[in-house]
Design a protein around this motif. Sequence first.
Motif, short mmCIF file in Angstrom:
data_model
loop_
_atom_site.label_atom_id
_atom_site.label_comp_id
_atom_site.label_asym_id
_atom_site.label_seq_id
_atom_site.Cartn_x
_atom_site.Cartn_y
_atom_site.Cartn_z
N UNK A 1 5.64 5.42 6.66
CA UNK A 1 4.29 4.89 6.77
C UNK A 1 3.56 4.87 5.44
N UNK A 2 3.86 5.84 4.54
CA UNK A 2 3.12 5.94 3.28
C UNK A 2 3.98 5.81 2.04
N UNK A 3 5.31 5.78 2.19
CA UNK A 3 6.20 5.83 1.02
C UNK A 3 7.28 4.75 1.08
N UNK A 4 7.75 4.39 -0.12
CA UNK A 4 9.02 3.67 -0.26
C UNK A 4 9.88 4.55 -1.14
N UNK A 5 11.00 5.01 -0.60
CA UNK A 5 11.88 5.92 -1.32
C UNK A 5 13.05 5.14 -1.88
N UNK A 6 13.21 5.21 -3.21
CA UNK A 6 14.31 4.54 -3.90
C UNK A 6 15.32 5.58 -4.36
N UNK A 7 16.51 5.52 -3.80
CA UNK A 7 17.60 6.39 -4.21
C UNK A 7 18.61 5.54 -4.97
N UNK A 8 18.99 5.99 -6.18
CA UNK A 8 19.93 5.18 -6.95
C UNK A 8 20.49 6.00 -8.10
N UNK B 1 -0.87 11.65 5.60
CA UNK B 1 0.06 12.13 6.62
C UNK B 1 1.38 12.59 6.01
N UNK B 2 1.73 12.06 4.84
CA UNK B 2 3.01 12.39 4.21
C UNK B 2 2.86 12.87 2.78
N UNK B 3 1.78 12.49 2.12
CA UNK B 3 1.60 12.75 0.70
C UNK B 3 0.38 13.61 0.44
N UNK B 4 0.44 14.41 -0.61
CA UNK B 4 -0.69 15.25 -0.99
C UNK B 4 -0.88 15.15 -2.50
N UNK B 5 -2.05 14.70 -2.92
CA UNK B 5 -2.34 14.63 -4.34
C UNK B 5 -2.92 15.97 -4.80
N UNK B 6 -2.25 16.58 -5.77
CA UNK B 6 -2.63 17.89 -6.29
C UNK B 6 -3.20 17.70 -7.70
N UNK B 7 -4.43 18.16 -7.91
CA UNK B 7 -5.06 18.02 -9.21
C UNK B 7 -5.24 19.35 -9.91
N UNK B 8 -4.75 19.45 -11.15
CA UNK B 8 -4.92 20.66 -11.94
C UNK B 8 -5.98 20.43 -13.02
N UNK B 9 -6.74 21.46 -13.28
CA UNK B 9 -7.80 21.40 -14.29
C UNK B 9 -7.44 22.35 -15.42
N UNK C 1 0.78 -1.23 0.00
CA UNK C 1 0.00 0.00 0.00
C UNK C 1 0.81 1.27 0.00
N UNK C 2 2.13 1.17 -0.09
CA UNK C 2 2.97 2.37 -0.03
C UNK C 2 3.29 2.88 -1.43
N UNK C 3 3.46 4.19 -1.53
CA UNK C 3 3.73 4.86 -2.80
C UNK C 3 5.23 4.93 -3.05
N UNK C 4 5.71 4.45 -4.21
CA UNK C 4 7.13 4.56 -4.50
C UNK C 4 7.51 5.99 -4.91
N UNK C 5 8.63 6.46 -4.41
CA UNK C 5 9.19 7.76 -4.77
C UNK C 5 10.62 7.50 -5.22
N UNK C 6 10.97 7.95 -6.42
CA UNK C 6 12.27 7.63 -7.02
C UNK C 6 13.09 8.90 -7.16
N UNK C 7 14.35 8.83 -6.72
CA UNK C 7 15.24 9.97 -6.81
C UNK C 7 16.65 9.50 -7.17
N UNK C 8 17.38 10.38 -7.84
CA UNK C 8 18.78 10.12 -8.16
C UNK C 8 19.63 10.23 -6.89
#
Length: 365
Positions: free
Chosen positions: A92-99, A281-289, A75-82
């Motif tokens: 609690x809400x993310x899996x952060x992949x640094x590579x 608690x950690x993430x915010x979904x922002x929607x643009x129209x 149920x966690x959201x992946x976040x990818x960064x260099x």
Amino acid sequence: MPVSSQHKVYIPTSSRDNQYLLAEFALTDSILARFGAPLVDQAEPYKEFYLQLGKIFFELADQAGLRNVHLIANGKTPVVRFHTEAYTLQTAEQILFFYNPAYHEAQNSFFNPAEKARKVSLLFLATDANIRANAADFHNKVRALLQRFSDEINSPELKIKVRDHQHLTYDLFAKQKGIKESYGYKLRSLDARYKARQCELPSEHSALTYAIINLPLSRYVKEQVTINAKSDRPYTELYQLIQDQFVEATSLNKLTHRAVLANGLLPLVRNSKFDKMSTGQELQMIGFDTSIREGQLIADWDDSNLVESVQLIIFATQDDYTDMGYGRFMNQVETALRRFAKGVNLNPERDDLVIRFHQHISYHL
């Protein structure tokens, strides 16, 4: 300025590329049944299912030559960064992949053996020294694997959604810090780039393009206003200054869809036509129209709390795209940000103003 130069943005050679594909599908009882009934009388009834699913997935990845892949069913959201070092962190809400895509390889599964996940995510991280040039080939490899995966699962309830994410990250002030060399990008849309490299996307796909800017709240920025530590909302004036300067600078450069976030959350940008705005608690979904022609400003502060950095978002509409690509859009973004930087007292030789240019596409396989 020559017309061709207007449609190119010159990005420092110190910039960083990322690409990853995320394939998601709902975990239904029918799919579970293809692997046998869960052993409900055991403490870890779903462990064997996840292991079998991972075995299929990783074997297919090996056959396809895809060397950095992950199965996520918690149920966690992946976040990818260099990053120059490879490591993975879970919150609690993310899996952060640094590579570093040029060097790092990995295969991992993330799941709770005692629980049935709502969905399963298959994450594919690009592993190449030249990501943009080889992005279409990577996409083709992933899509072919997913088709084989679908054949292996062989369930009519398996409906896979594919998201292709690409980032180009750089410091607006790289030149002032001694990085003199740059490269001109037209920043064509993903479907145009892919079509030119024999990667045809489904006609029914959605695309997003935007820039996220990270503004650290340094002492020099905070000194622009008087902060009343005795107030219940001591940072209202600071965040209002940042928003006012940002809105003025972007408006002068005809950038109409924007957000100013000072709440400590990680923004996930979506098209509000398909996704609703939400906050965790950690993430915010922002929607643009993009149908709002007069523009859109999303402002979300927690002015009782001092955040480490403010997130600024500039979302590209159809008007920001030309036949050449998004180069002109990013030139407007950079011009606006240089004006904004002066308004909040940034020093180009001392401060970073990191821009992450995002291009996303999504569709159902």
